[in-house]
Design an enzyme around this catalytic site. Structure first.
Site, PDB file in Angstrom:
ATOM      1  N   ALA A  42       0.838  -1.216   0.000  1.00 21.47           N
ATOM      2  CA  ALA A  42       0.000   0.000   0.000  1.00 21.47           C
ATOM      3  C   ALA A  42       0.862   1.251   0.000  1.00 21.47           C
ATOM      4  CB  ALA A  42      -0.916  -0.003   1.227  1.00 21.47           C
ATOM      5  N   CYS A  86      -7.275   5.377   4.969  1.00 23.38           N
ATOM      6  CA  CYS A  86      -5.845   5.061   4.836  1.00 23.38           C
ATOM      7  C   CYS A  86      -5.038   5.294   6.121  1.00 23.38           C
ATOM      8  CB  CYS A  86      -5.271   5.910   3.715  1.00 23.38           C
ATOM      9  SG  CYS A  86      -3.542   5.583   3.418  1.00 23.38           S
ATOM     10  N   GLU A 109       3.285   1.954  -4.311  1.00 22.46           N
ATOM     11  CA  GLU A 109       2.675   2.105  -5.643  1.00 22.46           C
ATOM     12  C   GLU A 109       1.724   3.328  -5.670  1.00 22.46           C
ATOM     13  OE1 GLU A 109       3.176   0.194  -8.389  1.00 22.46           O
ATOM     14  OE2 GLU A 109       1.398   0.622  -9.596  1.00 22.46           O
TER      15      GLU A 109
HETATM   16  C1  HEM Z   1      -0.974   8.782  -2.016  1.00 23.15           C
HETATM   17  C2  HEM Z   1      -0.820   7.629  -1.419  1.00 23.15           C
HETATM   18  C3  HEM Z   1      -1.933   6.772  -0.900  1.00 23.15           C
HETATM   19  C4  HEM Z   1      -3.237   6.676  -1.334  1.00 23.15           C
HETATM   20  C5  HEM Z   1      -3.901   7.429  -2.464  1.00 23.15           C
HETATM   21  C6  HEM Z   1      -3.886   5.691  -0.486  1.00 23.15           C
HETATM   22  C7  HEM Z   1      -5.224   5.354  -0.567  1.00 23.15           C
HETATM   23  C8  HEM Z   1      -5.879   4.514   0.297  1.00 23.15           C
HETATM   24  C9  HEM Z   1      -7.304   4.273   0.305  1.00 23.15           C
HETATM   25  C10 HEM Z   1      -8.294   4.878  -0.667  1.00 23.15           C
HETATM   26  C11 HEM Z   1      -7.576   3.425   1.321  1.00 23.15           C
HETATM   27  C12 HEM Z   1      -8.962   2.915   1.755  1.00 23.15           C
HETATM   28  C13 HEM Z   1      -9.254   1.555   1.242  1.00 23.15           C
HETATM   29  C14 HEM Z   1     -10.679   1.106   1.472  1.00 23.15           C
HETATM   30  O1  HEM Z   1     -11.465   1.791   2.118  1.00 23.15           O
HETATM   31  O2  HEM Z   1     -11.026   0.036   0.953  1.00 23.15           O
HETATM   32  C15 HEM Z   1      -6.317   3.088   1.952  1.00 23.15           C
HETATM   33  C16 HEM Z   1      -6.167   2.214   3.005  1.00 23.15           C
HETATM   34  C17 HEM Z   1      -4.945   1.842   3.509  1.00 23.15           C
HETATM   35  N1  HEM Z   1      -3.727   2.406   3.221  1.00 23.15           N
HETATM   36 FE1  HEM Z   1      -3.348   3.869   1.908  1.00 23.15          FE
HETATM   37  N2  HEM Z   1      -2.981   5.205   0.412  1.00 23.15           N
HETATM   38  C18 HEM Z   1      -1.770   5.842   0.204  1.00 23.15           C
HETATM   39  C19 HEM Z   1      -0.609   5.649   0.901  1.00 23.15           C
HETATM   40  C20 HEM Z   1      -0.425   4.720   1.881  1.00 23.15           C
HETATM   41  C21 HEM Z   1       0.808   4.501   2.596  1.00 23.15           C
HETATM   42  C22 HEM Z   1       2.078   5.301   2.400  1.00 23.15           C
HETATM   43  C23 HEM Z   1       0.581   3.440   3.443  1.00 23.15           C
HETATM   44  C24 HEM Z   1       1.461   2.762   4.414  1.00 23.15           C
HETATM   45  C25 HEM Z   1       2.680   2.912   4.574  1.00 23.15           C
HETATM   46  C26 HEM Z   1      -0.805   3.034   3.283  1.00 23.15           C
HETATM   47  C27 HEM Z   1      -1.414   2.024   3.980  1.00 23.15           C
HETATM   48  C28 HEM Z   1      -2.770   1.750   3.956  1.00 23.15           C
HETATM   49  C29 HEM Z   1      -3.392   0.707   4.751  1.00 23.15           C
HETATM   50  C30 HEM Z   1      -2.683  -0.260   5.688  1.00 23.15           C
HETATM   51  C31 HEM Z   1      -4.773   0.753   4.473  1.00 23.15           C
HETATM   52  C32 HEM Z   1      -5.873  -0.146   5.030  1.00 23.15           C
HETATM   53  C33 HEM Z   1      -6.572   0.516   6.184  1.00 23.15           C
HETATM   54  C34 HEM Z   1      -7.758  -0.295   6.679  1.00 23.15           C
HETATM   55  O3  HEM Z   1      -8.300  -1.128   5.941  1.00 23.15           O
HETATM   56  O4  HEM Z   1      -8.158  -0.074   7.837  1.00 23.15           O
HETATM   57  N3  HEM Z   1      -1.370   3.846   2.326  1.00 23.15           N
HETATM   58  N4  HEM Z   1      -5.310   3.786   1.327  1.00 23.15           N
END
Ligand code: HEM
Length: 410
Positions: A246, A359, A249
């Site tokens: 996550a 996120c 990319e």
């Molecule tokens: C611009 C960068 C990023 C975008 C656009 C993004 C976007 C998202 C979105 C839309 C979700 C919600 C998914 C859902 O509701 O089904 C999410 C969840 C998550 N993201 Fe990101 N993310 C980004 C960067 C990151 C980074 C840097 C990390 C970790 C180092 C991360 C870790 C996670 C994790 C672990 C979840 C799951 C949370 C959960 O289900 O409770 N993301 N992200």
């Protein structure tokens, strides 16, 4: 059920995901706009012939993403999987933050959010700045044109997440390649499983090693919890893997696609180049998140009880897909959505999701984007795309939208 509620299965449903119009590469597909205008909660057809609901309205999405009757349990029959591989291998995927609800989800989430304390993320700022500068130095010292994706967009978030997790960066080719395969829209179930299995084994071995020799990083924190019996080693590996996939990319696509969007809008680019006001820069990044909509293939959910919304009846067992990019272009929430306006207030966007699964890494992503956008245009005021936008290939076959390459010159 109220009288205005309908429950018609539309056999002529639009196919999802829809194609973007190559003449407007930043806009969500035109069909999502038409659907939203017809009804922001509408049936669509997906790869397996099923007809889940597609939610394209901003208000409707926020309501459903925070509704406890909406689940992420991908093992339930009727769950609208992303592709055949994800459906075929569902039983092999361990429970994690991504596919659990309620108390189980809270347990995973608490363990992961500890890694993203405000202090830890703030402490990363100098490291992110230094890494950005070093990658730009290397690009500027090399031949022109350079591919911004390979030179900066991909290595920057990868280096940062590797450092934070304690994953050796030398392995980046291995995990980048497998991460792509594990979420590729057209990956076969075998490829999908092989890629996931290889990454899981890699992470599992690393956790075992850190259980014996902990270092100062997030994976060692997870390994310590595994050693203390709070979680098992497989859960620790799964959490590390989730963060690794996550965490690179997504930011990589924001960096490259965002650079292209700013080059196309020089008056907006000037805000990143010229402003020293941190609040202005932070606000500008929120608008970039809204405008670019890189998470565009729908967050997958299933209803566990009947829900009435927007004159529709979502029945228990119906698949529900939240199309984040189209809701961020919903004029009811963002007037003149097609305009990139870095001074508007866009902080209510759903680019990082909404509700319990919002996120976890958003503060880290914000730090990376604020530093990257404000550094590149200051350091390279003559930066230009080395190819007309019509000749740039946009990627729609991955979970995140972006560009495969961005040739730039200066
Ligand atoms: C611009 C960068 C990023 C975008 C656009 C993004 C976007 C998202 C979105 C839309 C979700 C919600 C998914 C859902 O509701 O089904 C999410 C969840 C998550 N993201 Fe990101 N993310 C980004 C960067 C990151 C980074 C840097 C990390 C970790 C180092 C991360 C870790 C996670 C994790 C672990 C979840 C799951 C949370 C959960 O289900 O409770 N993301 N992200």
């Amino acid at each position: 059920m109220s009288e205005s509620v309908t429950d018609t299965r539309n056999t002529d449903a639009h196919y999802f995901p829809m194609d973007r119009d190559s003449r407007c590469p930043f806009a969500p597909p035109e069909e999502t706009r038409q659907l939203r205008e017809a009804n922001p909660v509408s049936r669509v057809k997906i790869w397996d012939g099923s007809t889940p609901w597609l939610v394209t309205g901003h208000a409707e999405q926020k309501a459903l993403l925070s509704d406890p009757r909406i689940s992420v349990d991908e093992s339930l029959p009727g769950f609208p999987h992303w592709n055949e591989g994800m459906a075929a291998n569902v039983k092999m995927r361990p429970k994690s933050v991504f596919n659990s609800d309620g108390a189980e989800h809270t347990r995973f989430r608490r363990m992961m959010t500890r890694a993203f304390t405000f202090k830890r993320v703030t402490a990363l700022r100098p490291h992110v700045q230094q890494t950005t500068d070093e990658l730009l130095d290397a690009m500027l010292a090399g031949p022109k044109p350079a591919d911004l994706v390979a030179a900066v967009a991909l290595p920057l978030p990868s280096l940062v997440i590797c450092q934070m997790l304690g994953v050796p960066y030398e392995n980046h080719d291995f995990f980048q390649e497998n991460a792509v395969k594990s979420v590729d829209r057209y990956a076969t179930p075998e490829d999908n499983m092989q890629a996931f299995g290889a990454m899981f084994m890699f992470m599992h071995e690393l956790v075992q090693e850190k259980m014996s020799n902990p270092t100062d990083d997030v994976l060692s924190d997870f390994a310590r919890q595994a050693k203390d019996g709070e979680i098992d080693a497989a859960e620790a590996a799964q959490m590390g893997l989730g963060m690794l996939i996550a965490g690179h990319e997504t930011s990589a696509n924001m960096i490259a696609l965002g650079t292209l969007a700013l080059l196309e809008n020089p008056e907006q680019l000037a805000i990143f180049r010229d402003s020293d006001d941190e609040a202005v820069l932070a606000n500008a990044v929120e608008e970039m998140m809204r405008y670019l909509g890189i998470i565009h293939n729908g967050q997958r959910r299933i209803a566990t009880e009947d829900i009435e919304i927007s004159g529709q009846k979502i029945s228990a067992g119906d698949g529900v897909i939240m199309e984040l990019s189209s809701s961020n272009w919903d004029p009811a929430a963002f007037p003149e959505p097609a305009k990139l306006d870095l001074r508007r207030t866009a902080s209510h966007h759903t680019g990082f999701g909404f509700g319990p699964h919002q996120c976890i890494g958003q503060q880290l992503a914000r730090v990376e984007l604020q530093i990257f956008y404000s550094t590149i245009f200051r350091r390279i005021p003559t930066l230009a795309a080395a190819r007309p936008i019509e000749d740039i290939e946009f990627k729609s076959d991955r979970l995140a939208y972006g560009v495969y390459e961005l040739p730039v010159t200066w």
